[in-house]
Design a protein around this motif. Structure first.
Motif, mmCIF file in Angstrom:
data_model
loop_
_atom_site.group_PDB
_atom_site.id
_atom_site.type_symbol
_atom_site.label_atom_id
_atom_site.label_comp_id
_atom_site.label_asym_id
_atom_site.label_seq_id
_atom_site.Cartn_x
_atom_site.Cartn_y
_atom_site.Cartn_z
ATOM 1 N N ARG A 162 -38.984 -0.852 1.544
ATOM 2 C CA ARG A 162 -38.939 -1.610 2.791
ATOM 3 C C ARG A 162 -40.114 -1.278 3.708
ATOM 4 O O ARG A 162 -40.442 -2.038 4.615
ATOM 5 C CB ARG A 162 -37.631 -1.339 3.540
ATOM 6 N N ASP A 165 -45.769 -3.592 2.892
ATOM 7 C CA ASP A 165 -46.054 -4.924 3.415
ATOM 8 C C ASP A 165 -45.223 -5.941 2.634
ATOM 9 O O ASP A 165 -45.098 -5.862 1.408
ATOM 10 C CB ASP A 165 -47.545 -5.233 3.244
ATOM 11 N N THR A 166 -44.661 -6.896 3.347
ATOM 12 C CA THR A 166 -43.772 -7.874 2.707
ATOM 13 C C THR A 166 -44.462 -8.656 1.584
ATOM 14 O O THR A 166 -43.800 -9.142 0.666
ATOM 15 C CB THR A 166 -43.228 -8.870 3.748
ATOM 16 N N LYS A 167 -45.791 -8.759 1.639
ATOM 17 C CA LYS A 167 -46.526 -9.535 0.641
ATOM 18 C C LYS A 167 -46.521 -8.874 -0.733
ATOM 19 O O LYS A 167 -46.706 -9.559 -1.751
ATOM 20 C CB LYS A 167 -47.965 -9.746 1.102
ATOM 21 N N ARG A 169 -44.043 -6.400 -1.684
ATOM 22 C CA ARG A 169 -42.734 -5.830 -2.048
ATOM 23 C C ARG A 169 -42.208 -6.380 -3.368
ATOM 24 O O ARG A 169 -41.775 -5.642 -4.245
ATOM 25 C CB ARG A 169 -41.710 -6.117 -0.950
ATOM 26 N N LYS A 170 -42.239 -7.699 -3.488
ATOM 27 C CA LYS A 170 -41.671 -8.340 -4.684
ATOM 28 C C LYS A 170 -42.400 -7.894 -5.948
ATOM 29 O O LYS A 170 -41.779 -7.622 -6.979
ATOM 30 C CB LYS A 170 -41.735 -9.859 -4.538
ATOM 31 N N ARG A 200 -30.264 -11.431 7.585
ATOM 32 C CA ARG A 200 -31.155 -12.585 7.434
ATOM 33 C C ARG A 200 -30.638 -13.734 8.289
ATOM 34 O O ARG A 200 -29.455 -13.784 8.652
ATOM 35 C CB ARG A 200 -31.241 -13.012 5.965
ATOM 36 N N SER A 211 -30.756 -6.093 0.413
ATOM 37 C CA SER A 211 -32.203 -6.245 0.611
ATOM 38 C C SER A 211 -32.883 -6.894 -0.588
ATOM 39 O O SER A 211 -32.399 -6.802 -1.713
ATOM 40 C CB SER A 211 -32.836 -4.873 0.850
#
Length: 252
Positions: A162, A165-167, A169-170, A200, A211
């Motif tokens: 978490r 960076d959200t970019k 994570r996946k 969310r 998450s």
């Protein structure tokens, strides 16, 4: 070269021979039976204090139960990212577990199955951030060489990821789980990942969910949702490769 093939019957025989890990809490095992097995990844999702870590500790103990008593007689590896691991609690659970299974015609005595034995066969690794977690998984094959680990727990997988960076994570998560799946197949161990909940918003309405969304959901074989209700705990299978949705109430 065409990849090797197996019949469905051969796969079924492998699943039976590989066995599965139980908590030896009757109500909880009514839904966990057959879920936590070698070569599979199981997600335990829920809020803090919902029983995820306690169940993981219990499974690190019960995976060691001798084969003559129906166990896997294996070791456990506990990778902690959130400092929830407690050796004192493990010892307490181990003592209760040994006492409870002295009724097995004295079979456990033949392998000196006691609290010290159990603690010596739970390997613990503390990782500080996502970089250390990635390195840990990358080198896991070398670490497992010469050991008989049948269960690997990561508590929690969401805590370090978490912070990324959200970019990315996946991408990081998918690579971690792919490597874990390959290792689990090669070394024949089960994987449990604990995951926290997040809030969310969809069409102006907020809701609480595990998450990482669908990208994580589709990477695991099973998802078990944990929650605490008054003095008891609740567990529900919301996804399983093997079984329908089920739920149970249990105590810790």
């Amino acid at each position: 070269m065409f990849p090797p093939t197996k019949t469905a019957f051969a796969l079924y025989q492998e699943e039976i021979l590989n066995g599965h890990i139980l908590s030896y809490k009757e109500s909880l095992d009514s839904i966990l039976k057959g879920i936590i097995a070698p070569q599979t990844i199981t997600e335990f999702a829920g809020d803090s204090g919902s029983g995820k870590t306690q169940t993981c500790l219990q499974l690190c103990i019960s995976v060691q139960l001798p084969k003559c008593c129906g166990g896997l007689q294996g070791e456990a590896l506990y990778i902690s990212t959130n400092n929830n691991f407690s050796s004192q609690r493990v010892r307490e659970l181990s003592k209760n577990f040994v006492e409870h299974y002295k009724s097995l015609d004295g079979k456990t005595k033949s392998v000196d199955f006691n609290e010290d034995f159990i603690l010596k066969h739970i390997h613990y690794i503390k990782v500080k951030d996502c970089s250390e977690l990635i390195a840990c998984i990358h080198l896991l094959g070398n670490y497992l060489s010469g050991k008989d680990v049948k269960l690997v727990v990561i508590d929690s997988v969401s805590f370090p990821i978490r912070l990324l960076d959200t970019k990315i994570r996946k991408l990081v998560l998918s690579r971690l789980l792919l490597e874990l799946r390959n290792l689990a197949s090669l070394y024949q161990f089960a994987v449990i990942l604990t995951n926290d909940l997040t809030t969310r918003v969809n069409e102006g309405k907020s809701y609480v969910t595990p998450s990482f969304g669908d990208s994580f959901y589709h990477l695991v074989n099973s998802r078990v949702m944990f929650s605490k209700r008054n003095t008891y705990f609740h567990a529900q299978i919301v996804k399983s490769t093997f079984y329908e949705r089920k739920e149970a109430i249990f105590f810790i």
